[in-house]
Design a protein around this motif. Structure first.
Motif, short mmCIF file in Angstrom:
data_model
loop_
_atom_site.label_atom_id
_atom_site.label_comp_id
_atom_site.label_asym_id
_atom_site.label_seq_id
_atom_site.Cartn_x
_atom_site.Cartn_y
_atom_site.Cartn_z
N THR A 128 0.83 -1.21 0.00
CA THR A 128 0.00 0.00 0.00
C THR A 128 0.86 1.25 0.00
OG1 THR A 128 -1.74 -1.17 1.19
CG2 THR A 128 -1.81 1.22 1.25
N GLU B 267 -1.94 1.98 -3.29
CA GLU B 267 -3.21 1.29 -3.54
C GLU B 267 -4.14 1.53 -2.36
OE1 GLU B 267 -2.58 -2.80 -4.32
OE2 GLU B 267 -1.28 -2.43 -6.02
N THR B 268 -5.38 1.80 -2.65
CA THR B 268 -6.35 2.03 -1.58
C THR B 268 -7.42 0.95 -1.53
OG1 THR B 268 -7.64 3.45 -3.05
CG2 THR B 268 -6.02 4.52 -1.63
N HIS B 269 -7.40 0.03 -2.48
CA HIS B 269 -8.40 -1.04 -2.52
C HIS B 269 -7.70 -2.39 -2.51
CE1 HIS B 269 -11.53 1.85 -3.35
NE2 HIS B 269 -10.78 2.36 -4.33
N PHE B 270 -8.40 -3.37 -1.98
CA PHE B 270 -7.86 -4.72 -1.98
C PHE B 270 -7.96 -5.32 -3.37
CE2 PHE B 270 -8.89 -4.61 2.60
CZ PHE B 270 -7.64 -4.94 3.07
N ARG B 271 -6.98 -6.15 -3.68
CA ARG B 271 -7.02 -6.90 -4.93
C ARG B 271 -7.89 -8.15 -4.74
NH1 ARG B 271 -0.67 -7.05 -6.68
NH2 ARG B 271 -0.37 -4.80 -6.87
#
Length: 88
Positions: free
Chosen positions: A7, A12-16
């Protein structure tokens, strides 16, 4: 640690899609340590009172979970090593 480092580096602010797989080591660890969580206060206080003992004495005298002490520490170290490798 892996998700935190990823992160920070990639913002990145969202989960994959497959990030839920990182909960598997946590769930296994919680299940494995259930006997320690439900052990009495005397057992836990005994561990705290013997905290000045060296690491080898702690491994041989205190049982913390379902699996043996040596395997517990081997799995824990292996998990840390894998996550450290992928974090780098």
């Amino acid at each position: 640690m892996f998700l935190f480092v990823r992160t920070l580096l990639y913002r990145e602010t969202h989960f994959r899609k497959n990030d839920w797989l990182h909960t598997i080591p946590f769930v296994i660890s919680v299940i494995e340590l259930i006997p320690f969580y439900f052990s009495g206060a005397e057992h836990k206080l005994g561990i705290l009172q013997n905290s000045d003992l060296d690491f080898a004495t702690h491994i041989t005298n205190f049982n913390e979970g379902f699996i043996g002490k040596d395997l517990h520490y081997l799995f824990k170290a292996g998990s840390w090593a894998i996550y450290f490798y992928f974090s780098l």
